[in-house]
Design a protein around this motif. Sequence first.
Motif, PDB file in Angstrom:
ATOM      1  N   LEU A 272       0.843  -1.326   0.174  1.00 11.87           N
ATOM      2  CA  LEU A 272      -0.017  -0.059  -0.089  1.00 11.87           C
ATOM      3  C   LEU A 272       0.871   1.125   0.150  1.00 11.87           C
ATOM      4  CD1 LEU A 272      -2.776  -1.129   2.581  1.00 11.87           C
ATOM      5  CD2 LEU A 272      -2.619  -1.269   0.016  1.00 11.87           C
ATOM      6  N   THR A 273       0.670   1.913  -0.959  1.00 10.33           N
ATOM      7  CA  THR A 273       1.689   3.298  -1.064  1.00 10.33           C
ATOM      8  C   THR A 273       0.651   4.258  -1.906  1.00 10.33           C
ATOM      9  OG1 THR A 273       3.536   4.230  -2.182  1.00 10.33           O
ATOM     10  CG2 THR A 273       2.559   2.179  -3.067  1.00 10.33           C
ATOM     11  N   ALA A 274       0.876   5.531  -1.659  1.00 11.33           N
ATOM     12  CA  ALA A 274       0.150   6.646  -2.322  1.00 11.33           C
ATOM     13  C   ALA A 274       0.670   6.784  -3.744  1.00 11.33           C
ATOM     14  CB  ALA A 274       0.520   7.958  -1.520  1.00 11.33           C
TER      15      ALA A 274
ATOM     16  N   VAL B 217       2.470  -2.448   4.918  1.00  2.00           N
ATOM     17  CA  VAL B 217       2.500  -0.909   5.019  1.00  2.00           C
ATOM     18  C   VAL B 217       3.727  -0.445   5.763  1.00  2.00           C
ATOM     19  CG1 VAL B 217      -0.138  -0.966   5.183  1.00  2.00           C
ATOM     20  CG2 VAL B 217       0.994  -1.300   7.231  1.00  2.00           C
ATOM     21  N   GLY B 218       4.071   0.622   5.465  1.00  2.27           N
ATOM     22  CA  GLY B 218       5.152   1.271   6.038  1.00  2.27           C
ATOM     23  C   GLY B 218       4.832   2.187   7.295  1.00  2.27           C
ATOM     24  N   ALA B 219       6.147   2.684   7.703  1.00  5.16           N
ATOM     25  CA  ALA B 219       5.770   3.601   8.879  1.00  5.16           C
ATOM     26  C   ALA B 219       6.444   4.803   8.156  1.00  5.16           C
ATOM     27  CB  ALA B 219       6.759   3.181  10.120  1.00  5.16           C
TER      28      ALA B 219
ATOM     29  N   LYS C 199       9.611   6.468   5.615  1.00  8.98           N
ATOM     30  CA  LYS C 199      10.086   5.862   3.942  1.00  8.98           C
ATOM     31  C   LYS C 199      10.333   4.371   4.025  1.00  8.98           C
ATOM     32  CE  LYS C 199      12.926   7.823   0.602  1.00  8.98           C
ATOM     33  NZ  LYS C 199      12.153   8.336  -0.643  1.00  8.98           N
ATOM     34  N   VAL C 200       9.944   3.792   3.102  1.00  5.79           N
ATOM     35  CA  VAL C 200       9.821   2.304   2.896  1.00  5.79           C
ATOM     36  C   VAL C 200      11.347   2.068   2.124  1.00  5.79           C
ATOM     37  CG1 VAL C 200       7.668   1.636   3.322  1.00  5.79           C
ATOM     38  CG2 VAL C 200       8.277   1.947   1.071  1.00  5.79           C
TER      39      VAL C 200
ATOM     40  N   VAL D  70      -0.463  -0.444  -4.600  1.00  4.91           N
ATOM     41  CA  VAL D  70      -1.723  -0.069  -4.555  1.00  4.91           C
ATOM     42  C   VAL D  70      -1.843   1.300  -3.867  1.00  4.91           C
ATOM     43  CG1 VAL D  70      -4.407  -0.590  -3.987  1.00  4.91           C
ATOM     44  CG2 VAL D  70      -2.681  -2.405  -4.890  1.00  4.91           C
TER      45      VAL D  70
ATOM     46  N   VAL E 144      -4.380   4.086  -2.050  1.00  3.50           N
ATOM     47  CA  VAL E 144      -5.932   4.180  -1.699  1.00  3.50           C
ATOM     48  C   VAL E 144      -5.775   5.881  -1.396  1.00  3.50           C
ATOM     49  CG1 VAL E 144      -7.382   4.132   0.351  1.00  3.50           C
ATOM     50  CG2 VAL E 144      -5.650   2.318  -0.157  1.00  3.50           C
ATOM     51  N   THR E 145      -6.242   6.423  -2.794  1.00  6.39           N
ATOM     52  CA  THR E 145      -6.117   7.938  -3.192  1.00  6.39           C
ATOM     53  C   THR E 145      -4.645   7.980  -3.459  1.00  6.39           C
ATOM     54  OG1 THR E 145      -5.566   8.970  -1.005  1.00  6.39           O
ATOM     55  CG2 THR E 145      -7.768   8.655  -1.398  1.00  6.39           C
TER      56      THR E 145
ATOM     57  N   GLN F 259      -2.947  10.345  -2.285  1.00 13.93           N
ATOM     58  CA  GLN F 259      -2.521  11.547  -1.388  1.00 13.93           C
ATOM     59  C   GLN F 259      -1.880  10.653  -0.156  1.00 13.93           C
ATOM     60  OE1 GLN F 259      -3.183  14.742  -2.147  1.00 13.93           O
ATOM     61  NE2 GLN F 259      -3.966  14.095  -3.983  1.00 13.93           N
TER      62      GLN F 259
ATOM     63  N   ILE G  44      -1.768   9.762   3.235  1.00 15.44           N
ATOM     64  CA  ILE G  44      -2.702   9.277   4.477  1.00 15.44           C
ATOM     65  C   ILE G  44      -2.193   8.280   5.491  1.00 15.44           C
ATOM     66  CG2 ILE G  44      -4.726   9.592   3.027  1.00 15.44           C
ATOM     67  CD1 ILE G  44      -5.060   6.596   2.702  1.00 15.44           C
TER      68      ILE G  44
ATOM     69  N   GLU H 168      -1.203   5.032   7.372  1.00 19.01           N
ATOM     70  CA  GLU H 168      -1.236   3.445   7.050  1.00 19.01           C
ATOM     71  C   GLU H 168      -2.515   2.568   7.901  1.00 19.01           C
ATOM     72  OE1 GLU H 168       0.913   5.310   8.773  1.00 19.01           O
ATOM     73  OE2 GLU H 168       2.326   4.027   9.708  1.00 19.01           O
TER      74      GLU H 168
ATOM     75  N   ALA I 216      -5.344   3.561   5.428  1.00 15.51           N
ATOM     76  CA  ALA I 216      -5.176   2.751   3.809  1.00 15.51           C
ATOM     77  C   ALA I 216      -5.388   1.256   4.138  1.00 15.51           C
ATOM     78  CB  ALA I 216      -3.631   2.996   3.517  1.00 15.51           C
TER      79      ALA I 216
HETATM   80  C1  LIG Z   1       2.624   7.933   6.928  1.00 11.06           C
HETATM   81  S1  LIG Z   1       2.907   7.017   5.532  1.00 11.06           S
HETATM   82  C2  LIG Z   1       4.974   7.524   5.166  1.00 11.06           C
HETATM   83  C3  LIG Z   1       5.211   7.625   3.748  1.00 11.06           C
HETATM   84  C4  LIG Z   1       6.536   8.132   3.566  1.00 11.06           C
HETATM   85  N1  LIG Z   1       6.594   9.450   3.806  1.00 11.06           N
HETATM   86  C5  LIG Z   1       7.108   7.676   2.226  1.00 11.06           C
HETATM   87  O1  LIG Z   1       7.155   8.391   1.378  1.00 11.06           O
HETATM   88  O2  LIG Z   1       7.160   6.342   2.048  1.00 11.06           O
HETATM   89  C6  LIG Z   1       3.119   5.534   6.187  1.00 11.06           C
HETATM   90  C7  LIG Z   1       2.573   4.365   5.243  1.00 11.06           C
HETATM   91  O3  LIG Z   1       1.276   4.596   4.960  1.00 11.06           O
HETATM   92  C8  LIG Z   1       0.891   4.160   3.726  1.00 11.06           C
HETATM   93  N2  LIG Z   1       0.076   4.861   2.892  1.00 11.06           N
HETATM   94  C9  LIG Z   1       0.257   6.459   2.978  1.00 11.06           C
HETATM   95  N3  LIG Z   1      -0.556   6.844   2.162  1.00 11.06           N
HETATM   96  C10 LIG Z   1      -1.054   6.077   1.531  1.00 11.06           C
HETATM   97  C11 LIG Z   1      -1.958   6.040   0.240  1.00 11.06           C
HETATM   98  N4  LIG Z   1      -2.598   7.072  -0.264  1.00 11.06           N
HETATM   99  N5  LIG Z   1      -2.305   4.827  -0.280  1.00 11.06           N
HETATM  100  C12 LIG Z   1      -1.859   3.670   0.508  1.00 11.06           C
HETATM  101  N6  LIG Z   1      -1.052   3.602   1.576  1.00 11.06           N
HETATM  102  C13 LIG Z   1      -0.579   4.748   1.922  1.00 11.06           C
HETATM  103  C14 LIG Z   1       2.260   3.274   3.069  1.00 11.06           C
HETATM  104  O4  LIG Z   1       2.080   2.094   3.685  1.00 11.06           O
HETATM  105  C15 LIG Z   1       3.064   4.316   3.996  1.00 11.06           C
HETATM  106  O5  LIG Z   1       4.403   3.373   3.798  1.00 11.06           O
END
Ligand SMILES: C[S@@+](CC[C@H](N)C(=O)[O-])C[C@H]1O[C@@H](n2cnc3c(N)ncnc32)[C@H](O)[C@@H]1O
Length: 175
Positions: free
Chosen positions: A84-86, A109-111, A113-114, A126, A128-129, A131, A133, A135, A138
């Motif tokens: 899951l990633t934006a 899902v990451g915390a 940067k993965v 994939v 979830v928008t 944008q 958001i 984890e 998502a």
């Molecule tokens: C708070 S985000 C950190 C993202 C980090 N800044 C990066 O650039 O990878 C933590 C996790 O939320 C999930 N996530 C955040 N936005 C997402 C989205 N729009 N769709 C799917 N997963 C999302 C991803 O798994 C991501 O690794």
Amino acid sequence: MKVFVLRIGHRIPRDNRITTHVCLTARALGADGVYISDVHDQELIDTINSVSKRFGGAFQIDAGRPWRSTINGWKRAGGSVIHLTAYGMPLPKVIDRIRRSPGDKLVVVGAEKVPGDLYELADWNVAVTSQPISEVSALGIFLDWLFEHSRLEASFSNSEIRIVPSEHGKTVLTT
Ligand SMILES: C[S@@+](CC[C@H](N)C(=O)[O-])C[C@H]1O[C@@H](n2cnc3c(N)ncnc32)[C@H](O)[C@@H]1O
């Protein structure tokens, strides 16, 4: 089809609350278990097992294995990996193919940067928008689409307590 969640990048104590919420969301929305990669967090394991004991089900939690070996082992066993990633493909565009694909599913899902190679190792990236958001949201939305809303009213076996839906107030039964 078994569905497990792989939580990458859990930092103690910073992510304690959000990783707990990842696990609770995974459990409530139909995943069979969660792997917390690379770090062993006994307090987290105890918290989730305590919820599972009271609210039922057979949710599994495992912690400490390197994320790469979890993914490689999962793929060797014939399962597929959904990251899951934006930056990925929109959920509505890919969910039918994911649902129809054979084998068990590992949802990553990451915390923070993965690692960059995760984007290549995953069978699906994939969004979830498109944008940024949480984890937790998502994961919840992804599982709800994967299971076509069926988990929203699911019950759990072997529970000690059960919430009875009510329009006002709180009703809890001891079973
Ligand atoms: C708070 S985000 C950190 C993202 C980090 N800044 C990066 O650039 O990878 C933590 C996790 O939320 C999930 N996530 C955040 N936005 C997402 C989205 N729009 N769709 C799917 N997963 C999302 C991803 O798994 C991501 O690794």
